[in-house]
Design an enzyme around this catalytic site. Structure first.
Site, mmCIF file in Angstrom:
data_model
loop_
_atom_site.group_PDB
_atom_site.id
_atom_site.type_symbol
_atom_site.label_atom_id
_atom_site.label_comp_id
_atom_site.label_asym_id
_atom_site.label_seq_id
_atom_site.Cartn_x
_atom_site.Cartn_y
_atom_site.Cartn_z
ATOM 1 N N TYR A 131 -8.392 13.138 3.344
ATOM 2 C CA TYR A 131 -6.603 11.992 3.983
ATOM 3 C C TYR A 131 -6.204 13.189 4.610
ATOM 4 O O TYR A 131 -5.737 14.152 4.001
ATOM 5 C CB TYR A 131 -5.753 12.172 2.399
ATOM 6 C CG TYR A 131 -7.049 10.544 2.011
ATOM 7 C CD1 TYR A 131 -6.757 9.055 2.355
ATOM 8 C CD2 TYR A 131 -7.302 10.706 0.897
ATOM 9 C CE1 TYR A 131 -8.011 8.084 1.958
ATOM 10 C CE2 TYR A 131 -8.733 10.138 0.273
ATOM 11 C CZ TYR A 131 -8.611 8.238 0.688
ATOM 12 O OH TYR A 131 -9.561 7.897 0.326
ATOM 13 N N GLU A 154 -9.534 13.136 15.763
ATOM 14 C CA GLU A 154 -10.519 13.302 14.116
ATOM 15 C C GLU A 154 -10.382 12.036 14.097
ATOM 16 O O GLU A 154 -9.573 10.821 13.830
ATOM 17 C CB GLU A 154 -9.102 14.132 13.240
ATOM 18 C CG GLU A 154 -9.958 13.876 12.362
ATOM 19 C CD GLU A 154 -9.073 15.422 11.018
ATOM 20 O OE1 GLU A 154 -9.231 16.996 11.155
ATOM 21 O OE2 GLU A 154 -7.744 15.058 10.451
HETATM 22 P P1 FAD Z 1 -15.358 3.817 -0.634
HETATM 23 O O1 FAD Z 1 -16.113 3.878 -2.206
HETATM 24 O O2 FAD Z 1 -16.062 5.499 -0.551
HETATM 25 O O3 FAD Z 1 -16.590 3.491 0.502
HETATM 26 C C1 FAD Z 1 -17.395 3.354 1.140
HETATM 27 C C2 FAD Z 1 -18.410 3.310 1.738
HETATM 28 O O4 FAD Z 1 -17.934 2.416 1.951
HETATM 29 C C3 FAD Z 1 -18.534 3.725 3.040
HETATM 30 O O5 FAD Z 1 -19.330 5.057 2.763
HETATM 31 C C4 FAD Z 1 -19.561 2.458 3.605
HETATM 32 O O6 FAD Z 1 -20.778 2.725 2.252
HETATM 33 C C5 FAD Z 1 -18.659 1.373 2.445
HETATM 34 N N1 FAD Z 1 -18.470 0.746 3.922
HETATM 35 C C6 FAD Z 1 -16.799 0.612 4.294
HETATM 36 N N2 FAD Z 1 -17.140 -0.316 4.713
HETATM 37 C C7 FAD Z 1 -17.579 -0.698 5.205
HETATM 38 C C8 FAD Z 1 -18.467 -2.452 5.710
HETATM 39 N N3 FAD Z 1 -17.296 -2.914 6.442
HETATM 40 N N4 FAD Z 1 -18.991 -2.945 5.229
HETATM 41 C C9 FAD Z 1 -20.396 -2.207 4.652
HETATM 42 N N5 FAD Z 1 -20.190 -1.217 3.777
HETATM 43 C C10 FAD Z 1 -18.877 -0.771 4.433
HETATM 44 N N6 FAD Z 1 -8.149 7.079 4.848
HETATM 45 C C11 FAD Z 1 -6.709 6.642 5.001
HETATM 46 O O7 FAD Z 1 -6.509 6.171 4.574
HETATM 47 N N7 FAD Z 1 -5.856 7.648 5.501
HETATM 48 C C12 FAD Z 1 -6.205 9.053 6.493
HETATM 49 O O8 FAD Z 1 -5.054 10.219 6.307
HETATM 50 C C13 FAD Z 1 -7.377 9.101 6.254
HETATM 51 N N8 FAD Z 1 -7.832 10.668 6.775
HETATM 52 C C14 FAD Z 1 -9.039 10.444 7.115
HETATM 53 C C15 FAD Z 1 -9.293 11.959 7.645
HETATM 54 C C16 FAD Z 1 -10.608 12.877 7.418
HETATM 55 C C17 FAD Z 1 -10.357 14.174 8.507
HETATM 56 C C18 FAD Z 1 -11.640 11.978 6.922
HETATM 57 C C19 FAD Z 1 -13.144 11.947 7.290
HETATM 58 C C20 FAD Z 1 -11.262 10.381 6.607
HETATM 59 C C21 FAD Z 1 -9.831 10.544 6.197
HETATM 60 N N9 FAD Z 1 -9.753 8.768 6.163
HETATM 61 C C22 FAD Z 1 -8.481 8.440 5.295
HETATM 62 C C23 FAD Z 1 -10.986 8.050 5.357
HETATM 63 C C24 FAD Z 1 -10.757 7.801 3.804
HETATM 64 O O9 FAD Z 1 -11.196 9.641 3.224
HETATM 65 C C25 FAD Z 1 -12.328 7.725 2.290
HETATM 66 O O10 FAD Z 1 -13.030 7.155 3.800
HETATM 67 C C26 FAD Z 1 -12.090 6.405 2.489
HETATM 68 O O11 FAD Z 1 -10.048 6.025 1.898
HETATM 69 C C27 FAD Z 1 -12.660 5.306 1.941
HETATM 70 O O12 FAD Z 1 -12.924 5.833 1.219
HETATM 71 P P2 FAD Z 1 -12.669 4.969 -0.790
HETATM 72 O O13 FAD Z 1 -13.777 5.864 -1.474
HETATM 73 O O14 FAD Z 1 -11.743 4.746 -1.131
HETATM 74 O O15 FAD Z 1 -14.310 3.838 -0.416
#
Ligand code: FAD
Ligand code: A2P
Length: 279
Positions: free
Chosen positions: A55, A277
């Site tokens: 994040y 980014e």
């Molecule tokens: P997960 O449970 O890991 O689910 C994500 C997975 O769901 C994906 O890999 C994909 O397989 C699936 N998926 C997602 N969307 C769909 C779709 N529409 N259809 C089908 N499958 C789908 N997030 C922020 O909110 N704020 C930030 O400031 C931020 N900064 C970031 C900075 C960097 C450098 C990076 C790389 C990412 C950043 N993110 C940010 C994103 C964050 O890291 C996570 O990826 C995001 O919060 C989702 O994680 P999660 O665990 O909730 O989702």
């Protein structure tokens, strides 16, 4: 964790939270533009600990309370329809963070990232292109540039350049940090320009949703001119999907000036003044 506050106003779309965490128990120090890793509580479906998610940090190195003991994030809860079952799926880490209660412990790693650091030059032009939570690093930049307490804490960095934020959001209630941004734009009209692309309220020239790339196209001549100066830095943060449209808009403008955009952009990247980014 100290506080977890909503950033989406009434009538807005989805859940985006500003989460302030206490660092006083550890020795984590960070810079504006870096990210941290979060390891959500619990285990995955195989019983293994969850993987970390990155994040962007939304606070300056001094933290929102100016005591160098906190770090803040801007997190959107991931929510989507499963492509086969049609069921609503919520992201693991973003749901964990958006629902976290004050007082809870959070596993943090990092900080990481050199791509989005802010130049030391107080006369720089800083172009910031954000969609949604991509605002996070730019909130930190803008605090460092314009907040009174920050100026006092950083006597070596008195920003006199130009900051231009182009911010894409779906509707007005989703303008994250709206009051802060507008207060700074009002106070520093010579140094801070604020442009919104409100996709579902404004239309692009073809009648479709107004995306950030349409604003870039609209202002391409000015942006191109600014990019000619060696101390202009362009930053892009947020949805990966915005990259191609922004590239296309700038390519068209570069061509008008007889310049190959890909070569020009690569040179800016080499000169450490093109920063991307997206996620
Ligand atoms: P997960 O449970 O890991 O689910 C994500 C997975 O769901 C994906 O890999 C994909 O397989 C699936 N998926 C997602 N969307 C769909 C779709 N529409 N259809 C089908 N499958 C789908 N997030 C922020 O909110 N704020 C930030 O400031 C931020 N900064 C970031 C900075 C960097 C450098 C990076 C790389 C990412 C950043 N993110 C940010 C994103 C964050 O890291 C996570 O990826 C995001 O919060 C989702 O994680 P999660 O665990 O909730 O989702
Ligand atoms: P929309 O959702 O109306 O299609 P948020 O993170 O709050 O959803 O904001 C992201 C913003 O970026 C929204 O305005 C969204 O528009 C917009 N957006 C979605 N896809 C793209 C894309 N490919 N390029 C630029 N902006 C996009």
């Amino acid at each position: 964790m100290i506080s977890n506050e909503p950033l989406v106003a009434d009538g807005g779309i989805g859940l985006v939270q500003h989460i302030k965490m206490d660092l006083s128990a550890g020795d984590l120090k960070y810079l504006e533009g870096q990210s941290i890793g979060i390891i959500p509580e619990g285990t995955d479906e195989k019983g293994k600990p969850h993987k970390l998610r990155l994040y962007s940090i939304a606070s300056t190195r001094h933290g929102d309370d100016m005591n160098d003991e906190t770090v803040s994030l801007c997190v959107r809860q991931l929510e989507y329809k499963h492509p086969e079952s049609g069921e609503t799926v919520y992201g693991v880490c973003s749901t964990y963070l958006c629902g976290i209660e004050p007082g809870a412990d959070i596993k943090i790693t990092g900080p990481v990232g050199k791509e989005m650091l802010l130049p030391d030059d107080p006369d720089a032009t800083v172009i910031m292109l954000a969609t949604g939570t991509g605002i996070a690093p730019f909130r930190a930049f803008l605090w460092r540039m314009f907040k009174e307490e920050e100026k006092k804490a950083n006597p070596d960095y008195e920003f006199k350049g130009l900051a231009w934020l182009i911010f894409g959001i779906p509707v007005t209630p989703n303008i994250l940090y709206k009051e802060e941004l507008e207060a700074m734009a009002t106070e520093y009209p010579e140094n801070f320009e604020l442009t919104y692309a409100i996709s579902r309220e404004q239309q692009n020239p073809e009648g479709g949703r107004m995306y950030i790339q349409h604003r870039v196209a609209e202002h391409a001549e000015k942006l191109w001119e600014l990019m000619q100066k060696p101390n202009t830095h362009t930053y892009m943060c947020g949805l990966k999907g915005m990259e191609d449209g922004i590239d296309a808009a700038m390519k068209a403008q570069a061509e008008k000036n007889g310049v190959d955009w890909d070569t020009f952009r690569k040179q800016m990247k080499k000169d450490h003044r093109w920063h991307v980014e997206t996620y």
